[in-house]
Design a protein around this motif. Structure first.
Motif, PDB file in Angstrom:
ATOM      1  N   TYR A 161       0.834  -1.193   0.000  1.00 58.76           N
ATOM      2  CA  TYR A 161       0.000   0.000   0.000  1.00 58.76           C
ATOM      3  C   TYR A 161       0.874   1.251   0.000  1.00 58.76           C
ATOM      4  CZ  TYR A 161      -3.464   3.349   1.689  1.00 58.76           C
ATOM      5  OH  TYR A 161      -4.288   4.436   1.833  1.00 58.76           O
ATOM      6  N   MET A 162       0.511   2.217  -0.806  1.00 59.31           N
ATOM      7  CA  MET A 162       1.200   3.508  -0.950  1.00 59.31           C
ATOM      8  C   MET A 162       2.705   3.315  -1.149  1.00 59.31           C
ATOM      9  SD  MET A 162      -0.969   5.955   1.637  1.00 59.31           S
ATOM     10  CE  MET A 162      -0.002   7.386   1.311  1.00 59.31           C
ATOM     11  N   ASP A 163       3.509   3.831  -0.231  1.00 58.86           N
ATOM     12  CA  ASP A 163       4.961   3.757  -0.403  1.00 58.86           C
ATOM     13  C   ASP A 163       5.543   2.391  -0.049  1.00 58.86           C
ATOM     14  OD1 ASP A 163       4.515   4.094   2.310  1.00 58.86           O
ATOM     15  OD2 ASP A 163       6.227   5.420   2.600  1.00 58.86           O
ATOM     16  N   GLU A 164       4.712   1.480   0.456  1.00 60.57           N
ATOM     17  CA  GLU A 164       5.198   0.122   0.712  1.00 60.57           C
ATOM     18  C   GLU A 164       5.730  -0.524  -0.565  1.00 60.57           C
ATOM     19  OE1 GLU A 164       2.794  -1.900   4.418  1.00 60.57           O
ATOM     20  OE2 GLU A 164       1.973  -2.124   2.398  1.00 60.57           O
ATOM     21  N   ILE A 165       5.209  -0.107  -1.698  1.00 65.47           N
ATOM     22  CA  ILE A 165       5.672  -0.661  -2.977  1.00 65.47           C
ATOM     23  C   ILE A 165       7.186  -0.535  -3.084  1.00 65.47           C
ATOM     24  CG2 ILE A 165       5.597  -0.343  -5.481  1.00 65.47           C
ATOM     25  CD1 ILE A 165       2.643   0.628  -5.008  1.00 65.47           C
TER      26      ILE A 165
END
Length: 79
Positions: free
Chosen positions: A11-15
């Motif tokens: 999710y979001m910057d976890e990518i």
């Protein structure tokens, strides 16, 4: 973690963060994503925990192992 039940993909910057942590799980410590501003210590910490878990279970560590899964990496982040 309850998060894993509802959010099963990065999710979001976890990518970016998950990809970098998995790079470390593969032992590629010289590879760095320039979009990340987090110091490498976070990824090294996750690597050390994953490596310890793999050693204790008699498994090999790689980006595809359960010890470097999204849920495991999220759990390490809570420590």
């Amino acid at each position: 973690l309850a998060t894993n039940r509802y959010v099963q993909v990065p999710y979001m910057d976890e990518i970016f963060h998950v990809r970098q942590a998995k790079t470390y799980c593969d032992g590629n410590f010289g590879e760095w994503d320039p979009k990340i501003t987090t110091p490498p210590g976070l990824y090294l910490f996750a690597y050390l925990l994953a490596k310890l878990a793999a050693l204790l279970s008699g498994s090999n560590l790689s980006a595809s192992s359960a010890f470097c899964s999204l849920s495991a990496l999220r759990w390490y982040n809570t420590l």
